[in-house]
Design a protein around this motif. Structure first.
Motif, PDB file in Angstrom:
ATOM      1  N   MET A 198       0.687  -1.062   0.136  1.00  0.00           N
ATOM      2  CA  MET A 198       0.039   0.083   0.020  1.00  0.00           C
ATOM      3  C   MET A 198       0.894   1.208   0.020  1.00  0.00           C
ATOM      4  SD  MET A 198      -3.028  -1.039   0.188  1.00  0.00           S
ATOM      5  CE  MET A 198      -3.133  -2.931   0.037  1.00  0.00           C
TER       6      MET A 198
ATOM      7  N   VAL B 143     -11.791   0.875  -0.083  1.00  0.00           N
ATOM      8  CA  VAL B 143     -11.193   1.796   0.420  1.00  0.00           C
ATOM      9  C   VAL B 143      -9.815   2.501  -0.716  1.00  0.00           C
ATOM     10  CG1 VAL B 143     -11.181   1.231   2.757  1.00  0.00           C
ATOM     11  CG2 VAL B 143      -9.254   0.276   1.282  1.00  0.00           C
TER      12      VAL B 143
ATOM     13  N   PRO C 157     -12.801   5.552  -3.534  1.00  0.00           N
ATOM     14  CA  PRO C 157     -12.373   6.898  -3.343  1.00  0.00           C
ATOM     15  C   PRO C 157     -12.083   7.553  -4.597  1.00  0.00           C
ATOM     16  CG  PRO C 157     -11.350   5.444  -1.710  1.00  0.00           C
ATOM     17  CD  PRO C 157     -12.033   4.434  -2.593  1.00  0.00           C
TER      18      PRO C 157
ATOM     19  N   ASP D 207      -9.522  18.508  -1.697  1.00  0.00           N
ATOM     20  CA  ASP D 207      -9.112  17.201  -1.170  1.00  0.00           C
ATOM     21  C   ASP D 207     -10.039  16.060  -1.673  1.00  0.00           C
ATOM     22  OD1 ASP D 207      -7.302  18.708   0.102  1.00  0.00           O
ATOM     23  OD2 ASP D 207      -8.187  18.049   2.235  1.00  0.00           O
ATOM     24  N   GLY D 208     -11.158  16.319  -1.723  1.00  0.00           N
ATOM     25  CA  GLY D 208     -12.328  15.471  -2.210  1.00  0.00           C
ATOM     26  C   GLY D 208     -11.937  14.842  -3.654  1.00  0.00           C
TER      27      GLY D 208
ATOM     28  N   ARG E 233      -8.772  15.140  -5.261  1.00  0.00           N
ATOM     29  CA  ARG E 233      -7.353  15.100  -5.509  1.00  0.00           C
ATOM     30  C   ARG E 233      -6.921  13.979  -6.369  1.00  0.00           C
ATOM     31  NH1 ARG E 233      -3.087  12.145  -3.671  1.00  0.00           N
ATOM     32  NH2 ARG E 233      -4.352  11.423  -1.881  1.00  0.00           N
ATOM     33  N   VAL E 234      -7.472  12.706  -5.913  1.00  0.00           N
ATOM     34  CA  VAL E 234      -6.948  11.457  -6.831  1.00  0.00           C
ATOM     35  C   VAL E 234      -7.697  11.518  -8.106  1.00  0.00           C
ATOM     36  CG1 VAL E 234      -6.399  10.110  -4.784  1.00  0.00           C
ATOM     37  CG2 VAL E 234      -8.803   9.984  -5.623  1.00  0.00           C
TER      38      VAL E 234
ATOM     39  N   ARG F 207     -14.915   7.414   9.799  1.00  0.00           N
ATOM     40  CA  ARG F 207     -13.674   8.327   9.712  1.00  0.00           C
ATOM     41  C   ARG F 207     -12.838   8.194  11.188  1.00  0.00           C
ATOM     42  NH1 ARG F 207      -9.340  11.434   6.653  1.00  0.00           N
ATOM     43  NH2 ARG F 207      -8.605  12.661   8.471  1.00  0.00           N
TER      44      ARG F 207
ATOM     45  N   TRP G  52     -11.244   4.616  11.325  1.00  0.00           N
ATOM     46  CA  TRP G  52     -10.046   4.870  10.712  1.00  0.00           C
ATOM     47  C   TRP G  52      -9.078   5.396  11.470  1.00  0.00           C
ATOM     48  CZ3 TRP G  52      -7.412   9.043   8.527  1.00  0.00           C
ATOM     49  CH2 TRP G  52      -6.316   8.830   8.066  1.00  0.00           C
TER      50      TRP G  52
ATOM     51  N   LEU H 256      -6.170  -1.365   5.324  1.00  0.00           N
ATOM     52  CA  LEU H 256      -5.825  -1.264   3.899  1.00  0.00           C
ATOM     53  C   LEU H 256      -5.778   0.099   3.347  1.00  0.00           C
ATOM     54  CD1 LEU H 256      -6.364  -4.563   2.608  1.00  0.00           C
ATOM     55  CD2 LEU H 256      -4.481  -3.990   3.858  1.00  0.00           C
ATOM     56  N   ALA H 257      -6.738   0.843   4.146  1.00  0.00           N
ATOM     57  CA  ALA H 257      -6.944   2.332   3.464  1.00  0.00           C
ATOM     58  C   ALA H 257      -5.721   3.147   3.540  1.00  0.00           C
ATOM     59  CB  ALA H 257      -7.785   2.743   4.381  1.00  0.00           C
TER      60      ALA H 257
ATOM     61  N   GLY I 132      -3.880   6.572   1.295  1.00  0.00           N
ATOM     62  CA  GLY I 132      -3.927   8.047   0.967  1.00  0.00           C
ATOM     63  C   GLY I 132      -5.502   8.534   0.367  1.00  0.00           C
ATOM     64  N   SER I 133      -5.870   7.899  -0.586  1.00  0.00           N
ATOM     65  CA  SER I 133      -7.235   8.132  -1.350  1.00  0.00           C
ATOM     66  C   SER I 133      -8.152   8.054  -0.360  1.00  0.00           C
ATOM     67  CB  SER I 133      -7.516   7.169  -2.486  1.00  0.00           C
ATOM     68  OG  SER I 133      -7.526   5.753  -2.115  1.00  0.00           O
ATOM     69  N   PHE I 134      -8.292   7.012   0.650  1.00  0.00           N
ATOM     70  CA  PHE I 134      -9.515   7.364   1.418  1.00  0.00           C
ATOM     71  C   PHE I 134      -9.126   8.237   2.552  1.00  0.00           C
ATOM     72  CE2 PHE I 134     -11.305   5.392   5.426  1.00  0.00           C
ATOM     73  CZ  PHE I 134     -12.579   5.444   4.908  1.00  0.00           C
ATOM     74  N   ARG I 135      -7.866   8.573   2.915  1.00  0.00           N
ATOM     75  CA  ARG I 135      -7.788   9.497   3.983  1.00  0.00           C
ATOM     76  C   ARG I 135      -8.115  10.742   3.328  1.00  0.00           C
ATOM     77  NH1 ARG I 135      -1.948  10.348   3.770  1.00  0.00           N
ATOM     78  NH2 ARG I 135      -2.489  11.903   1.831  1.00  0.00           N
ATOM     79  N   ASP I 136      -7.750  11.446   2.246  1.00  0.00           N
ATOM     80  CA  ASP I 136      -7.972  12.466   1.824  1.00  0.00           C
ATOM     81  C   ASP I 136      -9.596  12.626   1.469  1.00  0.00           C
ATOM     82  OD1 ASP I 136      -5.508  13.201   2.136  1.00  0.00           O
ATOM     83  OD2 ASP I 136      -5.019  13.528  -0.070  1.00  0.00           O
ATOM     84  N   GLY I 137     -10.292  11.549   0.954  1.00  0.00           N
ATOM     85  CA  GLY I 137     -11.582  11.252   0.291  1.00  0.00           C
ATOM     86  C   GLY I 137     -12.330  11.624   1.498  1.00  0.00           C
TER      87      GLY I 137
ATOM     88  N   ARG J 172     -11.535  13.207   4.708  1.00  0.00           N
ATOM     89  CA  ARG J 172     -11.125  14.069   5.557  1.00  0.00           C
ATOM     90  C   ARG J 172     -12.122  14.999   6.312  1.00  0.00           C
ATOM     91  NH1 ARG J 172      -9.951  19.726   5.820  1.00  0.00           N
ATOM     92  NH2 ARG J 172     -10.486  19.826   3.497  1.00  0.00           N
TER      93      ARG J 172
END
Lengths: 328, 328
Positions: A119, A182, A186, A214-215, A217-218, A272, A275, B207-208, B210-215, B217
């Protein structure tokens, strides 16, 4: 169960992941990296990595072969690799595990395959984007099926924990279901949000602030990478998309009937927080176990560890597994 | 059209926004801040802000009254405020503009109201969380309706651009529709994502990355703030939720039929790129106009500016409007 260290490592593919792993392992192990592209081999050689233009040189006579190519390329090279790996532990780094497992099961049964997925990534790709510290503290999934060779699993766990990774054991299908939630989701939601914002025209984009930034970004990731991530995990992703559609429709209905989105907000806020508690390493509980125990018991313990959100952090030379489980 | 500077400013409510505005304006203007809570008044006084425990002292005899209370409190105080503001320019900072406009339209028609909304905030709230530089470079929407007093609008534009804000003109209903897309929707999707991840249990959360973290936030924002943001903009949000449900259902159907999510990904990638181009200030084009022109023409020009994603960056003492429009 014995855990012999892995020393002679072949890495097939020197992109972001393969290149970073080669950089990290080259100072302490006998690493050979294979890349088709001469310019990538030159860059790797300049970084002190032994390279080859022959796939066979990176697989024959090795005790470990790491396939670090994209999923489509794997299908092409698997038969060649399988016929040359001998007794080596074979693993990969692709982000979906069930399709690879199915492809490997069509190979001769003597292949000692353990599916893997680090990851660790950035929105960038290629050898130049990598670094020796990419995997510091990263989660590295190692798949554990009923027929997985436990020695091979433990050897890879020892290798990856030795470079600072947290090794999570789980079956391939559970990995894919979790990643749909996850990782693929996203990316899909980021794209749906970016499309909805864009649909509001220039005024809406001008008024967009931190939550939109942020929502989405990817959504800036290379489109073909997002599509591969999602399409490669289609069944699990479709299921969690249905679940998400249900949540959004319920929210819209509540709003139209004069109600509130508070229920969804509470659910999301709790998620959240769960997590956050998981990544808060200070709350983790240390446990230990020897690998010298019946294989069925060891396998069951490892699967329970992964299901609980735990991971292996060290495989001791004394046959001790050092593990951590979330402490909430 | 004349643009007389605003100097005597009453600020009703000293939370994150009101408190930050008071801090920013107090050194150069005659600012009086009102807060019901004595401890907030004490904190504001300690920061060098003149405070009062009388709502009337913050509204009567002022040339500007900024209502910086939450939306529910506005309904309570509007009648009192309206009966004491005299000729002052009345504005507010709430994140939905149509409900406030409707409430103001029930007041005597002599009230010179201009709806406002600064796009500046953090996940924190309260006076202590504020700072004098909160609005540096921030977008500040000033609503422009057919019956908005243009002088009042320009006076507020001069005030807010003087503290470094980018003033965007637009009608209240278009503000609310845009905000549903770029503010309420990101919060709802963050909650739906966090809930979906949590639904995958501890393994999924482990397994989460960066994409989960930012999505997710903004799912950590106080639930009552998210619910207020969404419920207060219910019709526009319900509409864009429907649109999003359609996108996600199409993606799920494509996946199940052996297809790809590439279409949604391309749409999202483009949307994010459009937003990126919008925030890339180096591409902005400077334009100027004098305020000395027919009111209808000035109003139309300002609305066209906002619709194009542009903003006012300065109102010169010479009656020149300095504006910027996106350069793509």
């Amino acid at each position: 169960v014995q855990v012999r260290p892995l020393h002679r490592i072949g890495i097939v593919g020197l992109g972001l992941i393969g290149g970073s792993l080669a950089r990290r392992l080259a100072p302490t192990a006998d690493v050979v990296g294979y890349a088709r592209d001469p310019s990538i081999r030159a860059a790797a050689a300049a970084a002190g990595i032994q390279t080859t233009d022959s796939l066979q040189d990176a697989t024959a006579g090795r005790d470990t072969v790491v396939l670090a190519t994209p999923l489509p390329a794997l299908d092409d090279i698997l038969p060649t690799v399988a016929s040359t790996v001998d007794a080596a532990v074979l693993t990969d780094v692709t982000s979906v595990k069930l399709p690879v497992l199915q492809a490997v099961r069509r190979l001769p049964s003597s292949v000692r395959y353990v599916g893997g997925h680090p990851m660790a990534g950035t929105e960038h790709s290629g050898f130049a984007a990598g670094s020796a510290d990419l995997f510091d503290g990263a989660v590295w999934v190692l798949c554990l099926e009923p027929d997985t060779d436990l020695s091979a699993w433990l050897q890879l766990a020892a290798l990856y924990t030795s470079i600072g990774c947290r090794v999570v054991p789980c079956p391939a299908d559970e990995h894919d279901a979790a990643l749909a939630r996850v990782s693929a989701l996203p990316h899909v939601l980021a794209c749906a949000l970016a499309a909805a914002g864009d649909g509001g025209g220039s005024l809406a984009l001008r008024l967009a602030a931190g939550s939109f930034r942020d929502g989405t970004r990817v959504a800036a990731t290379r489109p073909e990478l997002i599509a591969a991530l999602c399409d490669g995990n289609r069944w699990a992703l479709a299921e969690v998309l249905d679940e998400t559609v249900d949540r959004l429709r319920a929210a819209a209905a509540a709003l139209r009937s004069g109600g509130t989105v508070a229920e969804l907000v509470a659910e999301g806020h709790d998620g959240r927080a769960h997590w956050q508690a998981m990544v808060d390493a200070s709350a983790a509980v240390s446990t230990r176990s020897t690998v010298d125990r019946p294989a069925a018991a060891l396998r069951a313990m490892l699967l329970a560890l992964g299901a609980a959100g735990g991971y292996v952090e060290q495989v001791g030379a004394d046959g001790q597994l050092h593990m951590r489980t979330p402490g909430h």
